[in-house]
Design a protein around this motif. Structure first.
Motif, mmCIF file in Angstrom:
data_model
loop_
_atom_site.group_PDB
_atom_site.id
_atom_site.type_symbol
_atom_site.label_atom_id
_atom_site.label_comp_id
_atom_site.label_asym_id
_atom_site.label_seq_id
_atom_site.Cartn_x
_atom_site.Cartn_y
_atom_site.Cartn_z
ATOM 1 N N LYS A 223 -0.084 -0.459 -6.159
ATOM 2 C CA LYS A 223 0.708 -1.135 -5.137
ATOM 3 C C LYS A 223 -0.244 -1.840 -4.187
ATOM 4 C CE LYS A 223 4.870 0.375 -6.262
ATOM 5 N NZ LYS A 223 5.967 -0.517 -6.662
ATOM 6 N N TRP A 224 0.255 -2.888 -3.546
ATOM 7 C CA TRP A 224 -0.568 -3.648 -2.609
ATOM 8 C C TRP A 224 0.080 -3.631 -1.228
ATOM 9 C CZ3 TRP A 224 -5.272 -5.422 -4.022
ATOM 10 C CH2 TRP A 224 -5.544 -5.494 -5.399
ATOM 11 N N PHE A 225 -0.764 -3.439 -0.201
ATOM 12 C CA PHE A 225 -0.263 -3.387 1.161
ATOM 13 C C PHE A 225 -1.151 -4.225 2.074
ATOM 14 C CE2 PHE A 225 0.986 0.761 -0.687
ATOM 15 C CZ PHE A 225 2.369 0.629 -0.563
ATOM 16 N N ASP A 226 -0.568 -4.631 3.192
ATOM 17 C CA ASP A 226 -1.318 -5.336 4.217
ATOM 18 C C ASP A 226 -2.491 -4.466 4.679
ATOM 19 O OD1 ASP A 226 -1.505 -5.524 7.494
ATOM 20 O OD2 ASP A 226 -1.366 -7.503 6.539
ATOM 21 N N ALA A 227 -3.660 -5.048 4.765
ATOM 22 C CA ALA A 227 -4.872 -4.266 5.032
ATOM 23 C C ALA A 227 -4.841 -3.570 6.390
ATOM 24 C CB ALA A 227 -6.101 -5.167 4.934
ATOM 25 N N GLU A 228 -4.437 -4.273 7.438
ATOM 26 C CA GLU A 228 -4.458 -3.681 8.775
ATOM 27 C C GLU A 228 -3.407 -2.595 8.916
ATOM 28 O OE1 GLU A 228 -6.659 -4.054 11.263
ATOM 29 O OE2 GLU A 228 -7.755 -5.165 9.717
ATOM 30 N N GLN A 229 -2.203 -2.861 8.391
ATOM 31 C CA GLN A 229 -1.142 -1.870 8.486
ATOM 32 C C GLN A 229 -1.514 -0.614 7.708
ATOM 33 O OE1 GLN A 229 1.349 -1.054 5.821
ATOM 34 N NE2 GLN A 229 2.519 0.316 7.152
ATOM 35 N N ALA A 230 -2.068 -0.789 6.530
ATOM 36 C CA ALA A 230 -2.468 0.357 5.700
ATOM 37 C C ALA A 230 -3.571 1.148 6.387
ATOM 38 C CB ALA A 230 -2.932 -0.119 4.330
ATOM 39 N N PRO B 224 15.263 9.274 -4.455
ATOM 40 C CA PRO B 224 13.872 9.709 -4.657
ATOM 41 C C PRO B 224 13.026 8.713 -5.436
ATOM 42 C CG PRO B 224 15.354 11.543 -4.999
ATOM 43 C CD PRO B 224 16.226 10.335 -4.814
ATOM 44 N N GLU B 225 13.575 8.168 -6.529
ATOM 45 C CA GLU B 225 12.801 7.238 -7.342
ATOM 46 C C GLU B 225 12.509 5.929 -6.602
ATOM 47 O OE1 GLU B 225 17.146 7.117 -8.878
ATOM 48 O OE2 GLU B 225 15.698 8.587 -8.108
ATOM 49 N N GLU B 226 13.406 5.536 -5.699
ATOM 50 C CA GLU B 226 13.176 4.322 -4.908
ATOM 51 C C GLU B 226 12.002 4.514 -3.958
ATOM 52 O OE1 GLU B 226 16.830 3.625 -2.902
ATOM 53 O OE2 GLU B 226 17.897 2.914 -4.680
ATOM 54 N N LEU B 227 11.982 5.650 -3.286
ATOM 55 C CA LEU B 227 10.907 5.905 -2.326
ATOM 56 C C LEU B 227 9.566 6.069 -3.021
ATOM 57 C CD1 LEU B 227 13.389 6.360 -0.477
ATOM 58 C CD2 LEU B 227 12.108 8.192 0.617
ATOM 59 N N TYR B 228 9.575 6.727 -4.178
ATOM 60 C CA TYR B 228 8.314 6.977 -4.871
ATOM 61 C C TYR B 228 7.779 5.717 -5.551
ATOM 62 C CZ TYR B 228 4.756 9.600 -7.416
ATOM 63 O OH TYR B 228 3.555 10.066 -7.897
ATOM 64 N N ASP B 229 8.665 4.974 -6.208
ATOM 65 C CA ASP B 229 8.219 3.806 -6.979
ATOM 66 C C ASP B 229 8.191 2.517 -6.168
ATOM 67 O OD1 ASP B 229 7.887 5.307 -9.284
ATOM 68 O OD2 ASP B 229 9.971 5.018 -9.914
ATOM 69 N N ASN B 230 9.035 2.432 -5.142
ATOM 70 C CA ASN B 230 9.109 1.198 -4.352
ATOM 71 C C ASN B 230 9.064 1.493 -2.861
ATOM 72 O OD1 ASN B 230 9.562 -0.837 -6.544
ATOM 73 N ND2 ASN B 230 11.365 0.437 -6.911
ATOM 74 N N PRO B 231 7.991 2.095 -2.388
ATOM 75 C CA PRO B 231 7.873 2.373 -0.952
ATOM 76 C C PRO B 231 7.811 1.074 -0.171
ATOM 77 C CG PRO B 231 5.760 2.678 -2.030
ATOM 78 C CD PRO B 231 6.755 2.439 -3.122
ATOM 79 N N LYS B 232 8.437 1.060 0.993
ATOM 80 C CA LYS B 232 8.469 -0.175 1.782
ATOM 81 C C LYS B 232 7.151 -0.434 2.494
ATOM 82 C CE LYS B 232 10.659 -0.406 5.679
ATOM 83 N NZ LYS B 232 11.705 -0.365 6.733
ATOM 84 N N ASP B 233 6.340 0.608 2.675
ATOM 85 C CA ASP B 233 5.051 0.414 3.337
ATOM 86 C C ASP B 233 4.086 1.522 2.919
ATOM 87 O OD1 ASP B 233 5.696 2.700 4.887
ATOM 88 O OD2 ASP B 233 6.580 1.483 6.467
ATOM 89 N N SER B 234 2.863 1.428 3.412
ATOM 90 C CA SER B 234 1.827 2.378 3.009
ATOM 91 C C SER B 234 2.078 3.777 3.560
ATOM 92 C CB SER B 234 0.451 1.881 3.467
ATOM 93 O OG SER B 234 0.422 1.690 4.864
ATOM 94 N N ALA C 216 -7.885 -10.167 3.065
ATOM 95 C CA ALA C 216 -8.005 -8.712 2.923
ATOM 96 C C ALA C 216 -6.667 -8.099 2.531
ATOM 97 C CB ALA C 216 -8.498 -8.107 4.227
ATOM 98 N N MET C 217 -6.703 -7.178 1.576
ATOM 99 C CA MET C 217 -5.536 -6.407 1.158
ATOM 100 C C MET C 217 -5.993 -4.965 0.900
ATOM 101 S SD MET C 217 -2.689 -8.313 0.874
ATOM 102 C CE MET C 217 -1.627 -7.625 -0.405
ATOM 103 N N THR C 218 -5.034 -4.068 0.793
ATOM 104 C CA THR C 218 -5.339 -2.688 0.426
ATOM 105 C C THR C 218 -4.605 -2.358 -0.867
ATOM 106 O OG1 THR C 218 -5.745 -1.919 2.686
ATOM 107 C CG2 THR C 218 -5.104 -0.258 1.072
ATOM 108 N N MET C 219 -5.359 -1.891 -1.845
ATOM 109 C CA MET C 219 -4.790 -1.497 -3.124
ATOM 110 C C MET C 219 -4.555 0.009 -3.113
ATOM 111 S SD MET C 219 -6.399 -2.053 -6.924
ATOM 112 C CE MET C 219 -7.593 -0.736 -6.719
ATOM 113 N N ALA C 220 -3.354 0.440 -3.538
ATOM 114 C CA ALA C 220 -3.015 1.857 -3.554
ATOM 115 C C ALA C 220 -2.678 2.296 -4.971
ATOM 116 C CB ALA C 220 -1.828 2.129 -2.629
ATOM 117 N N SER C 221 -3.051 3.520 -5.305
ATOM 118 C CA SER C 221 -2.743 4.058 -6.624
ATOM 119 C C SER C 221 -2.643 5.567 -6.545
ATOM 120 C CB SER C 221 -3.813 3.664 -7.645
ATOM 121 O OG SER C 221 -5.019 4.352 -7.374
#
Length: 360
Positions: free
Chosen positions: A348-355, A225-235, A275-280
Motif C-alpha cells: 500500500k502507498w501512503f502520503d509520506a508526512e501523514q504516515a 473487517p476485510e475492508e479495513l484490513y485490505d483497504n485502510p483509508k490511511d496509514s 516522497a511516499m511511504t510504502m507499506a507491507s
C-alpha cells in the motif's frame, strides 16, 4: 434483537471531554466492535449504553426505546434495558455454583422454578459446561469462568449483549477458542452484540463491522473487517490492523527508490515524483539470495509455522515472515548477521508526512 442508536453523545469528566459528539447506529442482530487503544473512550460509550454512566448530552436508543438523554437528565437503569453485560474480570460470584451464577438473573426476574431450571441448564450446555453445574468458580479454569459469565449474560435472552474486553485475562489458546465461541453464541441467540477491545485479531475474527478509534477518541474508519484490513483509508488504520512495515521512498520516473539511495524497492510506482511511504505486511516481504534489495538479518525467531525475521534495510527495520516448509524447501533460512535480498509483494502507498506522523 434490537438496533442501538447513539445521537450526538458527549461525556466529560471534570474538564476532559472523553466522548465528543459521537453518533453511531449498530444494526439489529449485528456483531459490532469498537477497536482502539486504551483511553480512547470506547469503554465509556459501552457503559453509557449499559446504563452505568449517563451522557452529558445526546440520546441513546435501544430498539425504539429512549434509554438515556443528557438534555432530559434521563437514564433508564441497567436492569430495565434488556441487556446482558460481560466484563474482562468475569465477575462471577465465588460463593455460588455454576448453576447458581447462571440462574441469578432469572431469580431476579422471578421466573418460575421449572422454567428457570430448564433455561439455566440450556444456557450452561450451550457454553460447553454441561456436568459442571455444581462446581464453584475456584474449581474452574479462566476460560470456564468466562463461559459462566457469558451464560449468565445470555440466559435472560437479552436483545443486546455488551462485551468489554472479555478475553483479556485468558491465555492465547483460550482467547482463540473463546472468540469463536462468542460468534457461535451470537448467531444461536440472534442477539445484537457490541464488543469493545484493543485486540485487532479478535475484532477481525468476530465482527460484522468494526469502528476504529484513535487515541483522541476520533473515529478513523468504520467498515467490514476485510475492508479495513485490505483497504485502510490511511496509514493509522493500516498500522493498527496488524503487524506492518513502513518504508520511506522517493518516487522518480515511475520507480520507487529507498529514500536517500539508488536502491529500487518498486519498479512500478505510478505516482508523481516526490516522497511516499510504502507499506507491507511481513508475509508480503519476499526473501531471496539473488533478487531484490540488499538487507541484513538482525534477528530470527522460529515460530513453528513460520520464520520471523527482523531485517535492516538501510536505516529502516523491516519484518518478514516465511512459511517454514517453503523456507526449508527453497533453502531460505538465514542466520543473524547474514545478508539477504528482499522484494515486496502486495503493498500500500501512503502520503509520506501523514504516515510519518502516524508511525511516530
Amino acid at each position: 434483537m434490537a438496533q442501538i442508536v447513539l445521537k450526538n453523545i458527549w461525556k466529560s469528566y471534570g474538564k476532559k471531554d472523553v466522548v465528543k459528539d459521537f453518533s453511531m447506529t449498530i444494526n439489529d442482530g449485528e456483531c459490532f466492535t469498537f477497536l482502539g487503544p486504551s483511553g480512547c473512550g470506547k469503554t465509556v460509550i459501552l457503559r453509557m449504553i449499559a446504563g452505568f454512566e449517563r451522557p452529558d448530552r445526546g440520546e441513546i436508543y435501544i430498539g425504539d426505546r429512549l434509554v438515556a438523554s443528557g438534555e432530559k437528565h434521563y437514564s433508564l437503569p441497567p436492569e430495565a434495558r434488556d441487556i446482558g453485560v460481560v466484563f474482562q474480570d468475569y465477575a462471577v460470584w465465588p460463593h455460588k455454583t455454576v448453576f447458581q451464577n447462571v440462574a441469578y438473573p432469572l431469580h431476579i426476574k422471578k421466573v418460575h422454578k421449572e422454567e428457570l431450571k430448564q433455561r439455566t441448564n440450556t444456557a450452561v450446555a450451550q457454553v460447553g459446561l454441561k456436568n459442571y453445574e455444581k462446581r464453584y468458580p475456584y474449581q474452574l479454569s479462566g476460560g470456564q469462568q468466562q463461559r459462566v459469565a457469558l451464560a449468565r449474560a445470555l440466559v435472560p435472552r437479552p436483545s443486546v449483549l455488551l462485551l468489554d474486553e472479555p478475553l483479556n485475562n485468558l491465555d492465547a489458546n483460550l482467547r482463540e477458542e473463546m472468540r469463536f465461541e462468542i460468534k457461535v453464541l451470537q448467531r444461536e441467540y440472534g442477539v445484537t452484540v457490541l464488543y469493545v477491545t484493543h485486540d485487532q485479531d479478535v475484532a477481525l475474527a468476530i465482527s460484522d463491522r468494526i469502528l476504529v478509534f484513535d487515541k483522541n477518541g476520533s473515529i478513523r474508519q468504520v467498515g467490514k473487517p476485510e475492508e479495513l484490513y485490505d483497504n485502510p483509508k490511511d496509514s493509522y488504520i493500516y498500522k493498527f490492523m496488524g503487524v506492518s512495515n513502513f518504508v520511506p521512498a522517493d518516487i522518480r520516473g515511475g520507480k520507487a527508490y529507498l529514500k536517500g539511495t539508488k536502491e529500487v524497492v518498486c519498479e512500478d510506482a505510478s505516482f508523481a515524483d516526490g516522497a511516499m511511504t510504502m507499506a507491507s505486511r511481513p508475509s508480503d516481504v519476499l526473501l531471496s539470495r539473488q533478487d531484490g534489495v540488499l538487507a541484513k538479518v538482525m534477528r530470527v525467531a522460529y515460530l513453528g509455522n513460520n520464520f520471523d525475521y527482523r531485517l535492516s534495510l538501510g536505516d529502516v527495520e523491516v519484518r518478514a515472515q516465511m512459511d517454514t516448509h517453503e523456507a526449508l524447501a527453497q533453502r531460505l533460512i538465514f542466520e543473524p548477521g547474514e545478508e539477504c535480498r528482499i522484494s515486496f509483494g502486495k503493498m500500500k502507498w501512503f502520503d509520506a508526512e501523514q504516515a510519518k506522523e502516524e508511525v511516530l
